[in-house]
Design a protein around this motif. Structure first.
Motif, PDB file in Angstrom:
ATOM      1  N   TRP A  56       0.822  -1.217   0.000  1.00  0.00           N
ATOM      2  CA  TRP A  56       0.000   0.000   0.000  1.00  0.00           C
ATOM      3  C   TRP A  56       0.852   1.262   0.000  1.00  0.00           C
ATOM      4  CZ3 TRP A  56      -0.226   3.630   4.002  1.00  0.00           C
ATOM      5  CH2 TRP A  56       0.352   3.260   5.218  1.00  0.00           C
TER       6      TRP A  56
ATOM      7  N   TRP B 297       1.711   1.829  -3.715  1.00  0.00           N
ATOM      8  CA  TRP B 297       0.606   1.968  -4.658  1.00  0.00           C
ATOM      9  C   TRP B 297       0.446   3.422  -5.062  1.00  0.00           C
ATOM     10  CZ3 TRP B 297      -4.476   4.113  -4.395  1.00  0.00           C
ATOM     11  CH2 TRP B 297      -5.306   3.737  -5.459  1.00  0.00           C
TER      12      TRP B 297
ATOM     13  N   GLU C  70      -1.999   6.168  -6.683  1.00  0.00           N
ATOM     14  CA  GLU C  70      -3.396   6.465  -6.960  1.00  0.00           C
ATOM     15  C   GLU C  70      -3.536   6.991  -8.388  1.00  0.00           C
ATOM     16  OE1 GLU C  70      -6.851   9.131  -4.875  1.00  0.00           O
ATOM     17  OE2 GLU C  70      -4.797   9.860  -4.785  1.00  0.00           O
TER      18      GLU C  70
ATOM     19  N   TYR D 200     -15.158   4.539  -6.770  1.00  0.00           N
ATOM     20  CA  TYR D 200     -15.134   3.433  -5.820  1.00  0.00           C
ATOM     21  C   TYR D 200     -16.236   3.646  -4.794  1.00  0.00           C
ATOM     22  CZ  TYR D 200     -13.005   6.062  -1.949  1.00  0.00           C
ATOM     23  OH  TYR D 200     -12.766   6.931  -0.924  1.00  0.00           O
TER      24      TYR D 200
ATOM     25  N   ILE E 191      -8.967   7.772  -2.320  1.00  0.00           N
ATOM     26  CA  ILE E 191      -8.169   6.695  -1.728  1.00  0.00           C
ATOM     27  C   ILE E 191      -6.831   7.258  -1.255  1.00  0.00           C
ATOM     28  CG2 ILE E 191      -7.034   4.488  -2.163  1.00  0.00           C
ATOM     29  CD1 ILE E 191      -9.375   3.833  -4.070  1.00  0.00           C
TER      30      ILE E 191
ATOM     31  N   THR F 218      -4.812  -4.976   1.521  1.00  0.00           N
ATOM     32  CA  THR F 218      -4.688  -4.561   0.134  1.00  0.00           C
ATOM     33  C   THR F 218      -5.137  -5.653  -0.824  1.00  0.00           C
ATOM     34  OG1 THR F 218      -2.417  -5.361  -0.030  1.00  0.00           O
ATOM     35  CG2 THR F 218      -2.712  -3.079   0.653  1.00  0.00           C
TER      36      THR F 218
ATOM     37  N   ARG G 207      -3.428  -1.842  -3.984  1.00  0.00           N
ATOM     38  CA  ARG G 207      -4.496  -0.882  -3.703  1.00  0.00           C
ATOM     39  C   ARG G 207      -5.153  -1.248  -2.378  1.00  0.00           C
ATOM     40  NH1 ARG G 207      -9.409  -2.156  -4.646  1.00  0.00           N
ATOM     41  NH2 ARG G 207      -8.819  -3.669  -6.228  1.00  0.00           N
TER      42      ARG G 207
ATOM     43  N   PHE H 130     -13.738  -0.673  -6.960  1.00  0.00           N
ATOM     44  CA  PHE H 130     -12.821   0.273  -7.595  1.00  0.00           C
ATOM     45  C   PHE H 130     -12.838   0.080  -9.111  1.00  0.00           C
ATOM     46  CE2 PHE H 130      -8.596   1.051  -9.343  1.00  0.00           C
ATOM     47  CZ  PHE H 130      -8.342   2.335  -8.903  1.00  0.00           C
TER      48      PHE H 130
END
Length: 148
Positions: A29, A32, A34, A40, A94, A117, A122, A146
């Motif tokens: 995470w 990740w 965005e 979402y 997010i 995750t 994500r 998502f």
């Protein structure tokens, strides 16, 4: 002592200074990225605060553009578009949810920050307990459906 304490907490929970782990994805995470635009479903629960409920969030250029209530709350009907100023301090993207997790670890020194995750890193769930002994200080965000 910290290593022993961290090991005793388990895979999906952390203490300040232990580093966040996740049952699915470990530290993924943190890596990740965005996307600029997506939608979402946010299910916000836990603690004494506003912003609880189910919401469909549309993000464009890293900014929440539309929030639709998916459940009734505070006199609002399901399916009703909510004004963004209604949210003030609550995270909607997010990226903002992840920023809240980082702030809880680094600034608030939260007793517990749990991030689960998907395989791509994500986040699918973020649960924060600021003070283990306090009541209603928890923050819980569950992220579903998502789509880019």
């Amino acid at each position: 002592m910290t290593g022993v304490l961290c090991g005793a907490v388990g895979l999906t929970m952390t203490l300040a200074g232990c580093g966040t782990e996740s049952a699915a994805g470990g530290e993924a995470w943190r890596e990740w990225r965005e996307p600029a635009s997506y939608t979402y479903t946010l299910h916000s629960t836990c603690g004494e605060r506003g912003g609880h409920g189910w919401f469909r969030v549309t993000v464009i250029d890293h900014e929440a553009e539309m929030v639709v209530a998916m459940s009734e709350r505070d006199g609002e009907a399901a399916g009703e578009e909510l004004p963004l100023e209604h949210w003030r301090e609550e995270p909607l993207t997010i990226g903002e949810v992840l920023a809240r997790a980082r702030t809880a670890e680094e600034e608030w020194e939260a007793d517990s920050v749990e991030v689960e995750t998907a395989k791509d890193g994500r986040p699918t769930s973020v649960e924060i307990d600021i003070h283990r002994e306090a009541i209603d200080d928890e923050l819980c965000y569950h992220l579903y459906d998502f789509t880019r």
